[in-house]
Scaffold this motif. Structure first.
Motif, PDB file in Angstrom:
ATOM      1  N   THR A 117     -76.004  -4.588 -55.564  1.00 53.41           N
ATOM      2  CA  THR A 117     -74.940  -5.501 -55.129  1.00 53.41           C
ATOM      3  C   THR A 117     -75.017  -5.660 -53.620  1.00 53.41           C
ATOM      4  O   THR A 117     -75.078  -4.671 -52.885  1.00 53.41           O
ATOM      5  N   HIS A 118     -75.012  -6.904 -53.142  1.00 52.53           N
ATOM      6  CA  HIS A 118     -75.052  -7.173 -51.704  1.00 52.53           C
ATOM      7  C   HIS A 118     -73.723  -6.769 -51.067  1.00 52.53           C
ATOM      8  O   HIS A 118     -72.714  -6.572 -51.758  1.00 52.53           O
ATOM      9  N   CYS A 119     -73.709  -6.713 -49.755  1.00 55.60           N
ATOM     10  CA  CYS A 119     -72.516  -6.259 -49.042  1.00 55.60           C
ATOM     11  C   CYS A 119     -71.331  -7.204 -49.226  1.00 55.60           C
ATOM     12  O   CYS A 119     -70.180  -6.815 -48.999  1.00 55.60           O
ATOM     13  N   ASP A 120     -71.588  -8.441 -49.657  1.00 53.39           N
ATOM     14  CA  ASP A 120     -70.490  -9.379 -49.906  1.00 53.39           C
ATOM     15  C   ASP A 120     -70.069  -9.395 -51.378  1.00 53.39           C
ATOM     16  O   ASP A 120     -69.297 -10.264 -51.798  1.00 53.39           O
ATOM     17  N   GLY A 121     -70.595  -8.463 -52.160  1.00 48.35           N
ATOM     18  CA  GLY A 121     -70.220  -8.369 -53.564  1.00 48.35           C
ATOM     19  C   GLY A 121     -71.059  -9.210 -54.507  1.00 48.35           C
ATOM     20  O   GLY A 121     -70.863  -9.175 -55.724  1.00 48.35           O
ATOM     21  N   SER A 122     -72.008  -9.947 -53.959  1.00 49.46           N
ATOM     22  CA  SER A 122     -72.854 -10.805 -54.805  1.00 49.46           C
ATOM     23  C   SER A 122     -74.068 -10.032 -55.301  1.00 49.46           C
ATOM     24  O   SER A 122     -74.412  -8.973 -54.795  1.00 49.46           O
ATOM     25  N   ALA A 123     -74.722 -10.589 -56.326  1.00 53.62           N
ATOM     26  CA  ALA A 123     -75.911  -9.961 -56.906  1.00 53.62           C
ATOM     27  C   ALA A 123     -76.784 -11.049 -57.520  1.00 53.62           C
ATOM     28  O   ALA A 123     -76.282 -11.959 -58.177  1.00 53.62           O
ATOM     29  N   ARG A 124     -78.078 -10.939 -57.300  1.00 56.13           N
ATOM     30  CA  ARG A 124     -79.028 -11.907 -57.872  1.00 56.13           C
ATOM     31  C   ARG A 124     -79.466 -11.374 -59.239  1.00 56.13           C
ATOM     32  O   ARG A 124     -80.402 -10.594 -59.367  1.00 56.13           O
ATOM     33  N   VAL A 125     -78.776 -11.808 -60.265  1.00 56.79           N
ATOM     34  CA  VAL A 125     -78.854 -11.207 -61.590  1.00 56.79           C
ATOM     35  C   VAL A 125     -80.074 -11.708 -62.367  1.00 56.79           C
ATOM     36  O   VAL A 125     -80.463 -12.869 -62.267  1.00 56.79           O
ATOM     37  N   GLN A 126     -80.650 -10.792 -63.170  1.00 59.04           N
ATOM     38  CA  GLN A 126     -81.618 -11.167 -64.201  1.00 59.04           C
ATOM     39  C   GLN A 126     -81.043 -10.812 -65.558  1.00 59.04           C
ATOM     40  O   GLN A 126     -80.760  -9.649 -65.836  1.00 59.04           O
ATOM     41  N   THR A 127     -80.862 -11.817 -66.408  1.00 57.61           N
ATOM     42  CA  THR A 127     -80.448 -11.556 -67.793  1.00 57.61           C
ATOM     43  C   THR A 127     -81.709 -11.441 -68.652  1.00 57.61           C
ATOM     44  O   THR A 127     -82.559 -12.325 -68.636  1.00 57.61           O
ATOM     45  N   VAL A 128     -81.824 -10.350 -69.377  1.00 58.38           N
ATOM     46  CA  VAL A 128     -83.065 -10.026 -70.097  1.00 58.38           C
ATOM     47  C   VAL A 128     -82.929 -10.427 -71.565  1.00 58.38           C
ATOM     48  O   VAL A 128     -81.928 -10.097 -72.219  1.00 58.38           O
ATOM     49  N   GLU A 129     -83.947 -11.116 -72.069  1.00 58.08           N
ATOM     50  CA  GLU A 129     -83.927 -11.643 -73.432  1.00 58.08           C
ATOM     51  C   GLU A 129     -85.022 -10.996 -74.281  1.00 58.08           C
ATOM     52  O   GLU A 129     -86.160 -10.843 -73.837  1.00 58.08           O
ATOM     53  N   GLU A 130     -84.658 -10.656 -75.499  1.00 56.56           N
ATOM     54  CA  GLU A 130     -85.580  -9.949 -76.386  1.00 56.56           C
ATOM     55  C   GLU A 130     -86.765 -10.811 -76.803  1.00 56.56           C
ATOM     56  O   GLU A 130     -87.846 -10.296 -77.072  1.00 56.56           O
ATOM     57  N   THR A 131     -86.593 -12.130 -76.849  1.00 56.63           N
ATOM     58  CA  THR A 131     -87.654 -13.000 -77.358  1.00 56.63           C
ATOM     59  C   THR A 131     -88.949 -12.854 -76.573  1.00 56.63           C
ATOM     60  O   THR A 131     -90.037 -12.926 -77.145  1.00 56.63           O
ATOM     61  N   TRP A 132     -88.852 -12.640 -75.245  1.00 57.12           N
ATOM     62  CA  TRP A 132     -90.086 -12.501 -74.474  1.00 57.12           C
ATOM     63  C   TRP A 132     -90.105 -11.257 -73.585  1.00 57.12           C
ATOM     64  O   TRP A 132     -91.008 -11.094 -72.773  1.00 57.12           O
ATOM     65  N   ASN A 133     -89.144 -10.362 -73.776  1.00 52.15           N
ATOM     66  CA  ASN A 133     -89.131  -9.110 -73.017  1.00 52.15           C
ATOM     67  C   ASN A 133     -88.647  -7.961 -73.910  1.00 52.15           C
ATOM     68  O   ASN A 133     -87.749  -7.206 -73.529  1.00 52.15           O
ATOM     69  N   PRO A 134     -89.217  -7.794 -75.111  1.00 51.29           N
ATOM     70  CA  PRO A 134     -88.642  -6.847 -76.087  1.00 51.29           C
ATOM     71  C   PRO A 134     -88.637  -5.397 -75.614  1.00 51.29           C
ATOM     72  O   PRO A 134     -87.674  -4.665 -75.864  1.00 51.29           O
ATOM     73  N   ARG A 135     -89.683  -4.947 -74.950  1.00 51.14           N
ATOM     74  CA  ARG A 135     -89.731  -3.535 -74.530  1.00 51.14           C
ATOM     75  C   ARG A 135     -88.734  -3.266 -73.406  1.00 51.14           C
ATOM     76  O   ARG A 135     -88.126  -2.183 -73.350  1.00 51.14           O
ATOM     77  N   PHE A 136     -88.555  -4.239 -72.532  1.00 49.67           N
ATOM     78  CA  PHE A 136     -87.579  -4.096 -71.451  1.00 49.67           C
ATOM     79  C   PHE A 136     -86.160  -4.035 -72.030  1.00 49.67           C
ATOM     80  O   PHE A 136     -85.313  -3.268 -71.549  1.00 49.67           O
ATOM     81  N   VAL A 137     -85.901  -4.797 -73.081  1.00 47.01           N
ATOM     82  CA  VAL A 137     -84.609  -4.748 -73.772  1.00 47.01           C
ATOM     83  C   VAL A 137     -84.367  -3.354 -74.346  1.00 47.01           C
ATOM     84  O   VAL A 137     -83.272  -2.784 -74.213  1.00 47.01           O
ATOM     85  N   LYS A 138     -85.380  -2.790 -74.966  1.00 51.29           N
ATOM     86  CA  LYS A 138     -85.250  -1.438 -75.525  1.00 51.29           C
ATOM     87  C   LYS A 138     -84.919  -0.424 -74.429  1.00 51.29           C
ATOM     88  O   LYS A 138     -84.087   0.476 -74.627  1.00 51.29           O
ATOM     89  N   LEU A 139     -85.572  -0.569 -73.284  1.00 51.68           N
ATOM     90  CA  LEU A 139     -85.329   0.367 -72.183  1.00 51.68           C
ATOM     91  C   LEU A 139     -83.897   0.236 -71.663  1.00 51.68           C
ATOM     92  O   LEU A 139     -83.224   1.244 -71.400  1.00 51.68           O
ATOM     93  N   LEU A 140     -83.418  -0.984 -71.499  1.00 52.08           N
ATOM     94  CA  LEU A 140     -82.045  -1.190 -71.034  1.00 52.08           C
ATOM     95  C   LEU A 140     -81.037  -0.599 -72.020  1.00 52.08           C
ATOM     96  O   LEU A 140     -80.053   0.034 -71.606  1.00 52.08           O
TER      97      LEU A 140
END
Length: 570
Positions: free
Chosen positions: A490-513
C-alpha cells in the motif's frame, strides 16, 4: 486438414517485440529485451522472430504474412540495424502499418469486445508523410491544416471505431516535433504530447526520461497544492501543452543524492505532473466520446500504462466498459501488427482471446536441470516436488515465515508487469519487507512500490472499489482495516496497484494465494517483477539463477524444482 495460418507481427521501435498468431490466436510472443538482456532494446528483429519460430517449432516458410511497424522508419526487408531474418528469402510477404494503428489493433485483438471505440495516446506516433505512404486511402480523413504543414508532424492521439473486423479512424491529431533547443524540460517527442510531457518531467526529477513509471510511484509522497498552474489546454478539439509551466521549474535533479536531499520537492513535482496527466487524459477521451459515443472503449498507447490515471478514467464513467491494453507501450506494437494482418489484410474473423498476457515459451525440466548443473559449485539445496499440493504447501509456509520467493512458472508475461509467471513474491504485512526487497533484492530506490496480488473474487474484501484489474494497471484504495496487513503493498496515500488473479490463465498462482490465506489469514501476496533495477524481467532458468545468486532472495522455484540457499533457516 489444412495447415495452420501463421501471421507474424514485428515491432522495430524501442521496446521491440515479435508475436506469432496461429489461426488468429496468439501462440507465442516475446519482447526483444527479454532475450538480448538490454533494457528497452529494439531495432533489428531477428532475435525476437527466431525465438517465436523456435518456440512454435516452425520455419519462416510456414508463415503466411509478416506485418511490421517502426517509428520514423519503414524498415527494409533485408537490413534494419543489421541483417534481418528475411534477407535471403522472398517469402513471406511483408507489409507496413503506422504506429497508432498497430497500438489500436493490439487492443481490439485482445479485448473482449466485438465492437468498440479505441483511443491511442502516447509520446509520439508515425510522421504524417510516412503514415500517408502506408495508408494513402486515409488522406481524406486528415485535416487540411495538417496536410499543409511544412514541418514534420507526427501522430499525437488517435480515435477509432472497430466494427469487429476493421478499424476506421474517426479523429487523428498530429503535432510538430519539439524544437532543437536542449533544456531539461524540452519534450522529447512532439510539442503537444501527454507522453512527452510526462517524460520531460521524469527527466527533470530523475535525470532519465524513461523513468515515467517511477514518477507515478513517487507522486503519492507529494502534495501539489503549491502548484496553481496547468500544463495542458484544450483548443478546437486538440489537447495542447502550454509553455508557461516550465518557468516554475528551475531546479532539475543533479543526481540521486541531490534527489534524496530534496525529496519532498521532487515528490510535489511528481504529484503535480501526475494530476495534470490525469486531467488531460480524461478531457481528451471525453471529448472524443462526446463526438462519437460508444459503450465500449479500448485504451492503449504508452500513456495507458498510467495506473492512477486509468482508475480516474474508469471512475469518470465516460464509457460503460473500458479495456486497458496490458502491453500498451511500444512492446505491444508487434501484437497489433499481427492482429492487423489477420483481421484487416487477410479479412479473417476475430478469434476470442482468453485474457492471458503470457505468450512466452515454457522451459523443459531438461533445460532447468542444465541451468542448475552450471551452478553445481554453489551451496544450494535442491529438491523436486512431483505434484502441486506439497509444492504449494511448502511455498505458502515459507512466505508466511517471511521468506522471499523467486517464482518462475510456465511461459513469461508479455508487457511490463509480472503477473505470476516471473515474479518475486513475499508477505504483504511483515514490517520491513518492502525496504528489504527494494534494497537487497531489487537494488533500487526505497520509495518504489510493490503490487498486491489477490484472487479476483476476493478483491472487494481488501480494496474499496474492488476493481477487476488482471494486468496490474489500475489502482484502488486499501480498506483502512487492512492497512497494517498490507503495509508492504500500500502506498503512503493508501492506494495500491492491484492485480486480480484469475484461475483460467494463472491456476498455480491461484492455488498459492488460497494456501497462503489458509496459513496466514491474508488472501494477498506482494508481487513484483523477477528482476533488479535496470535489468529486463527474467526469461530463462539461467537468468533466474543469476538473480537468485546476486541478490538476497531466499528461495527460487523453477516450475516444480525448489532451490534454497544453504543458509536458509528451516
Amino acid at each position: 486438414m489444412a495447415p495452420p495460418i501463421y501471421v507474424l507481427g514485428t515491432g522495430l521501435s524501442h521496446n521491440g517485440s515479435a508475436v506469432l498468431l496461429k489461426n488468429g490466436q496468439v501462440c507465442v510472443g516475446i519482447e526483444k529485451e527479454r532475450i538480448s538482456r538490454k533494457k528497452h532494446d529494439g531495432g533489428n528483429d531477428t532475435l525476437a522472430i527466431q525465438y517465436c519460430l523456435d518456440a512454435e517449432g516452425i520455419s519462416l516458410s510456414d508463415v503466411s504474412l509478416v506485418v511490421q511497424c517502426a517509428n520514423f522508419d519503414i524498415p527494409d526487408r533485408n537490413q534494419f540495424r543489421g541483417e534481418r531474418i528475411f534477407a535471403t528469402v522472398n517469402k513471406p510477404e511483408i507489409i507496413n502499418i503506422s504506429h497508432h494503428l498497430a497500438h489500436a489493433y493490439s487492443a481490439v485483438g485482445t479485448s473482449p469486445f466485438s465492437e468498440c471505440a479505441v483511443m491511442v495516446i502516447d509520446g509520439c506516433g508515425s510522421p504524417l508523410n510516412q503514415f500517408l505512404s502506408m495508408h494513402p486511402e486515409q488522406k481524406k480523413n486528415i485535416d487540411s491544416s495538417f496536410l499543409n504543414e511544412t514541418e514534420m508532424i507526427c501522430e499525437k492521439d488517435s480515435f477509432y471505431h472497430f466494427d469487429g473486423q476493421k478499424l476506421t479512424p474517426l479523429i487523428k491529431d498530429f503535432s510538430k516535433m519539439s524544437g532543437a533547443t536542449t533544456t531539461e524540460l524540452k519534450l522529447p517527442t512532439t510539442e503537444h504530447s501527454i507522453g512527452g510531457f510526462y517524460a520531460a518531467v521524469s527527466l527533470y526529477v530523475f535525470g532519465d526520461m524513461d523513468d515515467v513509471g517511477k514518477l507515478m510511484g513517487l507522486a503519492p509522497f507529494g502534495n501539489a497544492k503549491g502548484f496553481n498552474f496547468n500544463a495542458f489546454e484544450f483548443q478546437s478539439g486538440s489537447l495542447l501543452v502550454t509553455n508557461n509551466w516550465k518557468k516554475h521549474f528551475t531546479n532539475p535533479s543533479k543526481g540521486y543524492e541531490y534527489f534524496k536531499k530534496h525529496f519532498s520537492y521532487y515528490a510535489n513535482v511528481a504529484k503535480w505532473a501526475q494530476e495534470q496527466v490525469e486531467k488531460a487524459v480524461i478531457t481528451c477521451i471525453a471529448n472524443r466520446l462526446e463526438q462519437f459515443p460508444h459503450k465500449n472503449l479500448c485504451y492503449t498507447g504508452g500513456v495507458a500504462l498510467n495506473a492512477v490515471a486509468n482508475a480516474k478514467l474508469e471512475d469518470a464513467k465516460i464509457a460503460k466498459n473500458i479495456y486497458f491494453e496490458p502491453a500498451a507501450g511500444d512492446n505491444g506494437l508487434a501484437l497489433g501488427c499481427a492482429y492487423y494482418g489477420w483481421l484487416d489484410y487477410l479479412k479473417m474473423p476475430k478469434v476470442s482471446h482468453d485474457g492471458s498476457t503470457c505468450f512466452g515459451k515454457q522451459y523443459s525440466e531438461k533445460q532447468i536441470n542444465e541451468a542448475l548443473q552450471e551452478k553445481s559449485n554453489k551451496n544450494y539445496n535442491k529438491k523436486k516436488f512431483e505434484t502441486d499440493e506439497p509444492l504449494i504447501l511448502y511455498c505458502a509456509q515459507k512466505l508466511n515465515e517471511g521468506k522471499t520467493i523467486a517464482w518462475f512458472q510456465s511461459g513469461s508475461e508479455f508487457g511490463p508487469r509480472s503477473l505470476g509467471r516471473r515474479s518475486i513474491l513475499a508477505h504483504p504485512g511483515i514490517e520491513g519487507m518492502k525496504a528489504h526487497i527494494n534494497k537487497n533484492i531489487k537494488f533500487r530506490e526505497d520509495f518504489r512500490p510493490f503490487a498486491p496480488a489477490v484472487l479476483k473474487e476476493k478483491v472487494s474484501d481488501y480494496f474499496e472499489s474492488g476493481r477487476n484489474s488482471p494486468y496490474m494497471i489500475l489502482v484502488d484504495k486499501t480498506r483502512p482495516e487492512y492497512l497494517k496487513e498490507l503495509c508492504n503493498v500500500t502506498h503512503c496515500d493508501g492506494s495500491a496497484r492491484v492485480q486480480t488473479v484469475e484461475e483460467t490463465w494463472n491456476p498455480r498462482f491461484v492455488k498459492l494465494l488460497n494456501e497462503f490465506e489458509k496459513q496466514s489469514g491474508i488472501g494477498v501476496l506482494l508481487n513484483t517483477s523477477l528482476n533488479k533495477k535496470g535489468m529486463p524481467i527474467v526469461e530463462t532458468p539461467k537468468e533466474a539463477l543469476y538473480l537468485f545468486e546476486i541478490s538476497a532472495l531466499d528461495i527460487l522455484i523453477l516450475e516444480n524444482t525448489v532451490v534454497e540457499k544453504d543458509n536458509l533457516t528451516n
